[in-house]
Motif scaffolding. Structure first.
Motif, short mmCIF file in Angstrom:
data_model
loop_
_atom_site.label_atom_id
_atom_site.label_comp_id
_atom_site.label_asym_id
_atom_site.label_seq_id
_atom_site.Cartn_x
_atom_site.Cartn_y
_atom_site.Cartn_z
N LEU A 9 0.83 -1.38 0.14
CA LEU A 9 0.32 -0.17 0.40
C LEU A 9 0.69 1.41 0.50
CD1 LEU A 9 -2.72 -0.85 2.57
CD2 LEU A 9 -3.17 -0.28 0.33
N LYS A 10 0.43 1.70 -0.77
CA LYS A 10 1.15 3.57 -0.63
C LYS A 10 0.38 4.33 0.04
CE LYS A 10 5.05 2.07 -2.16
NZ LYS A 10 6.36 2.00 -0.70
N GLY A 11 0.68 5.42 0.58
CA GLY A 11 -1.17 6.25 0.67
C GLY A 11 -0.38 7.42 1.55
N GLY A 12 1.10 7.82 2.05
CA GLY A 12 1.38 8.63 2.99
C GLY A 12 1.12 8.12 4.29
N PRO A 13 1.11 9.34 5.22
CA PRO A 13 0.86 9.05 6.65
C PRO A 13 0.07 8.91 7.12
CG PRO A 13 -0.69 12.20 5.72
CD PRO A 13 0.37 10.97 4.60
N ILE A 14 -0.15 8.73 8.44
CA ILE A 14 -1.29 7.52 8.72
C ILE A 14 -2.92 8.42 8.75
CG2 ILE A 14 -2.53 6.89 11.08
CD1 ILE A 14 0.44 6.84 12.10
N ASN A 15 -3.74 7.60 8.04
CA ASN A 15 -5.23 8.31 7.67
C ASN A 15 -5.96 7.30 8.07
OD1 ASN A 15 -5.57 5.70 6.15
ND2 ASN A 15 -4.82 6.66 4.37
N PHE A 16 -7.37 7.71 7.87
CA PHE A 16 -8.22 6.77 8.67
C PHE A 16 -8.56 5.37 8.63
CE2 PHE A 16 -12.77 5.69 10.02
CZ PHE A 16 -12.87 5.82 11.51
N GLU A 17 -8.73 5.25 7.33
CA GLU A 17 -8.60 3.74 6.62
C GLU A 17 -7.71 2.70 7.01
OE1 GLU A 17 -10.87 2.42 5.44
OE2 GLU A 17 -11.94 4.54 5.50
N THR A 18 -6.40 3.47 7.42
CA THR A 18 -5.50 2.43 7.73
C THR A 18 -5.70 2.66 9.30
OG1 THR A 18 -3.85 3.84 6.78
CG2 THR A 18 -2.88 2.80 7.87
N PHE A 19 -6.22 3.31 9.79
CA PHE A 19 -6.16 2.96 11.70
C PHE A 19 -6.99 2.15 11.65
CE2 PHE A 19 -8.82 4.34 14.44
CZ PHE A 19 -8.66 4.37 16.07
N TYR A 34 -1.01 0.82 18.96
CA TYR A 34 -1.52 0.89 18.07
C TYR A 34 -0.08 1.56 17.32
CZ TYR A 34 -3.47 2.86 13.80
OH TYR A 34 -3.06 3.05 12.60
N VAL A 35 -0.60 2.58 18.24
CA VAL A 35 0.96 3.78 18.07
C VAL A 35 2.34 3.77 18.59
CG1 VAL A 35 1.01 6.76 17.32
CG2 VAL A 35 -0.95 5.43 16.65
N LEU A 36 3.26 4.15 17.65
CA LEU A 36 3.88 4.22 18.71
C LEU A 36 4.86 5.58 18.08
CD1 LEU A 36 4.40 0.85 17.86
CD2 LEU A 36 5.88 0.91 19.64
N HIS A 37 6.15 6.34 19.10
CA HIS A 37 6.75 7.09 18.44
C HIS A 37 7.96 7.14 18.78
CE1 HIS A 37 3.83 10.47 19.73
NE2 HIS A 37 3.47 9.89 18.83
N PHE A 88 13.17 15.37 16.54
CA PHE A 88 11.45 15.35 16.00
C PHE A 88 11.40 14.35 15.70
CE2 PHE A 88 15.04 14.45 12.61
CZ PHE A 88 14.13 12.23 12.42
N GLU A 89 9.77 13.70 15.18
CA GLU A 89 8.78 12.74 15.92
C GLU A 89 8.39 11.92 14.55
OE1 GLU A 89 4.72 11.96 17.78
OE2 GLU A 89 5.89 13.59 18.64
N VAL A 90 8.84 10.61 15.30
CA VAL A 90 7.46 9.80 13.79
C VAL A 90 6.83 8.91 14.87
CG1 VAL A 90 8.91 7.98 11.94
CG2 VAL A 90 10.02 9.56 12.91
N ALA A 91 5.66 9.29 14.15
CA ALA A 91 4.77 8.30 14.47
C ALA A 91 4.43 7.34 13.60
CB ALA A 91 3.04 9.64 14.82
N PHE A 92 4.47 5.76 13.75
CA PHE A 92 3.72 4.86 13.10
C PHE A 92 3.35 3.71 14.09
CE2 PHE A 92 7.84 4.33 15.33
CZ PHE A 92 8.13 2.99 15.89
N THR A 93 2.98 3.25 13.11
CA THR A 93 1.89 1.92 13.73
C THR A 93 2.70 0.78 14.62
OG1 THR A 93 1.69 0.87 12.09
CG2 THR A 93 -0.41 2.35 12.20
N ARG A 94 2.17 -0.35 15.37
CA ARG A 94 2.89 -1.22 15.39
C ARG A 94 3.52 -2.15 14.56
NH1 ARG A 94 -0.99 -4.96 18.90
NH2 ARG A 94 -2.90 -5.09 17.14
#
Length: 181
Positions: A9-19, A34-37, A88-94
């Motif tokens: 999948l390509k789509g950039g930042p976290i979005n609701f569908e990904t969530f 779900y989210v880590l930093h 700077f922060e990187v937020a990402f899913t597990r």
């Protein structure tokens, strides 16, 4: 959606569908992991340090461009509690953890420290007992997090959705999509 297709999948930042997809895949309604930093800390006083920090941020952004489930913040040029240095922060899913963590381990400049932590309603433990450091442990000023944790608990007690409080960038996507309809 199958796990294999998530990496395509390509789509950039976290979005609701990904969530929603990650939440369904996890089968875990409490969403605690779900989210880590990853907070990337660096010196930022001289022009050379600023250039180096911008280049490292750009290399993270380039390496993970289009990764679903990841969002990279702008540089915070000053220490702002609880953070002890510019960062700077990187937020990402597990589901991104297995990709981002080794990359940070092997590409982190020696004078940078990186704090990786879950982002749950227990924000004090997230930044302390549940955190891991790459490089020097710089510690964090937990004082403002105690107040934040109490505010989150109060709002959840009154019926607010924990996810909307913790991960507003997910819900910003919902608002932007609904405003287009």
């Amino acid at each position: 959606m199958a796990m294999e297709s998530a990496h395509k999948l390509k789509g950039g930042p976290i979005n609701f569908e990904t969530f929603k997809w990650h939440q369904a895949l996890a089968g875990n309604p409490d969403r605690r992991l779900y989210v880590l930093h990853a907070h990337v800390y660096f010196p930022y006083s001289t022009e050379d340090e600023k250039i180096k920090a911008r280049k490292f941020r750009a290399s993270v952004q380039s390496r993970f461009a289009g990764t679903v489930g990841m969002k990279i913040s702008d540089i915070s040029p000053e220490a702002v509690a609880p953070h002890p240095m510019p960062q700077f922060e990187v937020a990402f899913t597990r589901y991104c953890l297995q990709d981002i963590t080794p990359w940070l381990i092997f590409n982190r400049p020696d004078d940078y420290s990186i704090l990786i932590h879950p982002f749950t309603s227990d924000v004090v433990a997230d930044h302390d007992a549940s955190a891991m450091w790459l490089g020097k442990n710089l510690g964090a000023d937990l004082t403002p997090l105690i107040d934040l944790q109490q505010k989150i608990a109060d709002q959840v007690q009154r019926g607010a959705d924990e996810a909307s409080l913790l991960w507003p960038f997910v819900y910003a996507e919902i608002n932007s999509q609904s405003s287009l309809m």
